[in-house]
Every structure is written in C-alpha cells, then in structure tokens.
Design an enzyme around this catalytic site. Structure first.
Site, mmCIF file in Angstrom:
data_model
loop_
_atom_site.group_PDB
_atom_site.id
_atom_site.type_symbol
_atom_site.label_atom_id
_atom_site.label_comp_id
_atom_site.label_asym_id
_atom_site.label_seq_id
_atom_site.Cartn_x
_atom_site.Cartn_y
_atom_site.Cartn_z
ATOM 1 N N GLU A 247 59.227 6.261 84.931
ATOM 2 C CA GLU A 247 58.258 5.843 83.917
ATOM 3 C C GLU A 247 58.207 4.321 83.791
ATOM 4 O OE1 GLU A 247 58.075 9.679 80.953
ATOM 5 O OE2 GLU A 247 59.709 8.254 80.643
ATOM 6 N N GLU B 285 63.251 15.965 83.971
ATOM 7 C CA GLU B 285 63.473 16.192 82.542
ATOM 8 C C GLU B 285 63.544 17.661 82.163
ATOM 9 O OE1 GLU B 285 62.014 11.931 82.453
ATOM 10 O OE2 GLU B 285 61.823 13.691 83.724
#
Length: 260
Positions: free
Chosen positions: A111, A131
């Site tokens: 990210e 995740e």
C-alpha cells in the site's frame, strides 16, 4: 523522530529508508514518524523529490507489525498525519515520490508502494496482500489496486493473498522498471535527479489534476482546469516558470525553473 527511519538529503532529493528489522514492519510509532517526514517533504519548498525504500536486501516492508498489534497497537489506532506509512492519506502531496522496492513488499508495504508515483523494483522483489490470513482487510489496496491493474487480477490478489513475482507485477503495470538489485538505488537516484531538474509547479498541477480527476467526470475536471479552479493550475498559469518555459522554448535553450 524514530530510530527506525533513516533519511538522507542531497540537493532537492530526500531518501527515506524504513529500517526496522527483521521485516521493516511498521507499528504506530513508526507510521507517525514517517508521516512527519513526508509532511516536511511536502512543505519544504527546497525539496523536490522523495525516494522511499527499505533497509537490507530481503524486505522492502512487510506492512503492519502484527507483533505490535498483538502487544496492544490498535489496527484502527493513530497512524499519524499521513495515515499508515505516512503517505497514503497525506493531503496535497504535489511532489513526485519514487518507491524503490528492494525485496518482499506485502500488505501495508504494498500500500505504501501504491502511494508512490513511480515504482522501481529489484529482480528478487515479490508482492502480495495477505491480510485475509490475519483477519483484516487491505483497505487502501482495496480502493487503489483495482484502479491500477485489471480488476480480476486485483481481486485475485485481495481474495486469495497469492504472491506475484516482480515480472508478473511489471506485466500488470504496477511496477515501472525491473532492475538488478545492485542497480536499484542507482536508478532511483538517476530518476530522482531527472525529476529534480524538472518544473515543480507543473508536477504539482499534474498530481492535483490526476488525484482530483479520479472522483469526477472528464468534463468536470477539464472545466476546473480551464477555469483555473485547481489551486496548483492557477498558481502555474500566474507563475514566472510558465513564462520561462515559453521563453526557453522560443530561445532554444534549457529552462531555468525557480518554482515560482
């Protein structure tokens, strides 16, 4: 600031290195420190370009520090002025950012890379959004990745957590260049010097237009440009640099950019 962030300034370029062994994972304190560094980069008129990378040869950044989370760092805690990693929510960052991915780039590390404008990667770099395996959502990546690469590839990464090698990442277009590890930083500095020599007010206008146009129609964005409703465009069109660019072209010489 932080013992886990190293910075080096050279002219108008600042290099930011995440140095938090073993995996350069980021806890709340490190995220807040990164936010202050990138805010200073944004607000310092003498700085033109940033390079962000990781220490060592194995990890760029493994993202959120799950050990810190297990010890009490809240996943929705105070990440600081720029959000997680200091970049992805930093408002009005109108200067170029280069990410030099020197190894494993996953979760929040990916990210951070997606928050940069250009991504260079070493040949051994790998990418993933794992995740789902820790019961969390890759929030920023869920927003950004489907806009950067084909939808079904982005959903594959988000839903399965599978790993991409650097060549697949390059093929899907979210890595600009693949380089031998010993050439990565050399190329990052070479690119940073090129951008440093460019017109900062034009770069600022480009970044604001691209960012704001994401949430509007083509015609709405075009109207805001032509009516000088973007602050960066208005500043550019009233600047010495805009006149200098035209004069330099007419006089067949290189322009001298002042950023004003």
């Amino acid at each position: 600031m932080s013992d886990h962030i190293r910075t080096r300034r050279d002219g108008g370029v600042v290099k930011v290195v995440i140095d938090r062994p073993k995996a350069n994972a980021i806890d709340l304190a490190t995220s807040r420190a990164l936010g202050l560094i990138f805010r200073n980069f944004r607000d310092d008129p003498t700085l033109r370009v940033a390079i962000v990378s990781g220490a060592g040869e194995k990890f760029f950044c493994a993202g959120w520090d799950l050990k810190a989370a297990a010890s009490g760092d809240a996943v929705d805690g105070d990440y600081g002025v720029g959000g997680f990693g200091g970049l992805q929510e930093l408002r009005d960052l109108n200067k170029p950012v280069i990410c030099a991915v020197n190894g494993i780039c996953c979760g929040g590390g990916l990210e951070i890379a997606l928050s940069a404008d250009l991504i260079l990667a070493a040949e051994h770099a790998t990418f993933a959004l794992p995740e789902i395996r820790s019961g969390t959502v890759a929030d920023a990546a869920s927003i950004k990745l489907p806009k950067r690469i084909p939808y079904h590839i982005a959903m594959d990464m988000l839903l399965t957590g599978r790993w991409l090698d650097v060549h697949e990442a390059h093929r899907w277009g979210f890595v600009n260049e693949v380089l031998p590890a010993d050439r990565l930083m050399e190329r990052a500095w070479e690119l940073a010097r090129l951008l440093e020599s460019g017109p900062p007010l034009v770069y600022a206008a480009i970044k604001e237009i691209v960012r704001e146009a994401e949430g509007s129609t083509f015609q709405t964005a075009m109207n805001k440009i032509t009516k000088r409703q973007f602050a960066t465009v208005d500043r550019l069109y009233s600047s010495e640099d805009q006149l200098e660019g035209a004069r330099a072209f007419a006089e067949k010489r290189s322009p001298i950019w002042k950023g004003k």
